[in-house]
Design an enzyme around this catalytic site. Sequence first.
Site, mmCIF file in Angstrom:
data_model
loop_
_atom_site.group_PDB
_atom_site.id
_atom_site.type_symbol
_atom_site.label_atom_id
_atom_site.label_comp_id
_atom_site.label_asym_id
_atom_site.label_seq_id
_atom_site.Cartn_x
_atom_site.Cartn_y
_atom_site.Cartn_z
ATOM 1 N N LYS A 75 -47.157 58.366 -28.899
ATOM 2 C CA LYS A 75 -47.370 57.136 -29.671
ATOM 3 C C LYS A 75 -47.480 55.924 -28.744
ATOM 4 C CE LYS A 75 -47.583 58.289 -33.939
ATOM 5 N NZ LYS A 75 -48.300 57.706 -35.061
ATOM 6 N N ASP A 123 -41.292 55.450 -38.191
ATOM 7 C CA ASP A 123 -40.249 56.477 -38.208
ATOM 8 C C ASP A 123 -39.482 56.409 -36.888
ATOM 9 O OD1 ASP A 123 -40.405 57.879 -40.624
ATOM 10 O OD2 ASP A 123 -42.119 59.050 -39.955
HETATM 11 C C1 LIG Z 1 -43.616 62.756 -32.145
HETATM 12 C C2 LIG Z 1 -44.655 62.620 -33.185
HETATM 13 N N1 LIG Z 1 -45.456 63.666 -33.419
HETATM 14 C C3 LIG Z 1 -46.419 63.601 -34.354
HETATM 15 C C4 LIG Z 1 -46.587 62.471 -35.132
HETATM 16 C C5 LIG Z 1 -47.644 62.463 -36.193
HETATM 17 O O1 LIG Z 1 -48.623 61.512 -35.964
HETATM 18 P P1 LIG Z 1 -49.493 60.965 -37.179
HETATM 19 O O2 LIG Z 1 -48.580 60.195 -38.067
HETATM 20 O O3 LIG Z 1 -50.533 60.155 -36.512
HETATM 21 O O4 LIG Z 1 -50.013 62.163 -37.874
HETATM 22 C C6 LIG Z 1 -45.772 61.367 -34.926
HETATM 23 C C7 LIG Z 1 -45.877 60.170 -35.752
HETATM 24 O O5 LIG Z 1 -45.089 59.244 -35.683
HETATM 25 C C8 LIG Z 1 -44.779 61.436 -33.910
HETATM 26 O O6 LIG Z 1 -43.977 60.407 -33.643
#
Ligand SMILES: Cc1ncc(COP(=O)(O)O)c(C=O)c1O
Length: 404
Positions: A75, A123
Amino acid sequence: MFILNTSSDYRRPLEPGHAELLGATAATKVERHLTYRDRHAATPLLSLPKLAAEIGVAAIHIKDEGQRLGLGSFKALGGAYAVIELVLEEAARILNHPVDIDELHSHAVREIAERMTFACATDGNHGRSVAQGAQLVGGRAAIFVHSGVSGERIAAIARFGAEMIRVDGSYDDSVREAARVAQRQGWTIVSDTSWPGYERIPGLVMQGYTALVREALEAMTETPTHVFIQSGVGGVAAAVAGHLALSLGERRPIFTVVDPARAACLFETARAGHPVTVPHGEPTVMAMLECYAPSLIAWRILSRAADAFMTVDEEEAISVMRRLARPAAGDPAIVAGESGGVGLAGLLKAATDPEIRTALSMDERSRIFLVNTEGATDPGMYEEIVGLSPAAVAKRNFDGATPI
Ligand SMILES: Cc1ncc(COP(=O)(O)O)c(C=O)c1O
């Protein structure tokens, strides 16, 4: 649960705007941005030969985003990138000439950034990226967190000088509240999810993620045949699927989107053939994936460029964290947070279920690409689940992976 993509848009080319957003020129621009960031280095692409042999595929490569820009997750590539782009755009508007990233720290640009406030709901990981971006440009950040966000994750965002605003309810409630307050205050909302009439900035966030795909393609000697990417609102899955489709065309890998069963908004959207909000149930351990409505822009890309959608259960996510921490001798140990290994959980389920294996044309020649999307972004939680500290797991690689 597993379904193939039956959308009427399936295999159609990306919309021209999305092709521009995620294509080669955009990825080159992101690469250039990264050279201006502290602690920038390509993240490792790790090979898991023992696990590949165990599940009957030729290779498994996992891009480990745990150390990305010192923020602990992929992110770091998105939110901060969007903040910088928005400052450059605002500076260009006010100064009435194009402004390059070279000028980001000039007096004139800094003065403009200082008057800007960037807001988002999170989150955990996206908020950390937006807060870091705001600090980098000299602007302010207001980060909205719902009641499920852990104290450790909140502290990690506040460290960048962000104002933290707590919201009762779920992630989706915090998204609505952030948008409402930002509009009232004249703040710029830098969301990683999109809704009707608000797609450009989430698109920039996704554009930032293309860096990880480009780095991975450069590091691989052969392109992958299969990809499994976890989804919250679908942004990273869409960025990876979109960039792969644009760079590899007909040679693109078979792409599967992996949702937590308890927050399966992409899966249910694919099943319905249009964006669906799923009911809130019990919280999932895959905290960063706990989203109940898909990002519209992400769905419009995935409806074309994803081949399948599946869900994984709580125990499967936990089991891959432990497995990555204690791999078979010969494979590297990997620190994967609660949402980091979920693509691998999808692969393990697919590879060992004969029907899914056939549906995805997986066999002993398949080369799999995965992303460990986060390290131990909540170290206390990690240790509780895995039974080892993140440092102890990382140290195993230096000790020759002695059995624990
Ligand atoms: C560690 C991690 N993996 C996957 C995701 C999923 O990403 P997206 O919300 O773009 O699908 C997030 C989203 O916050 C994340 O923090």
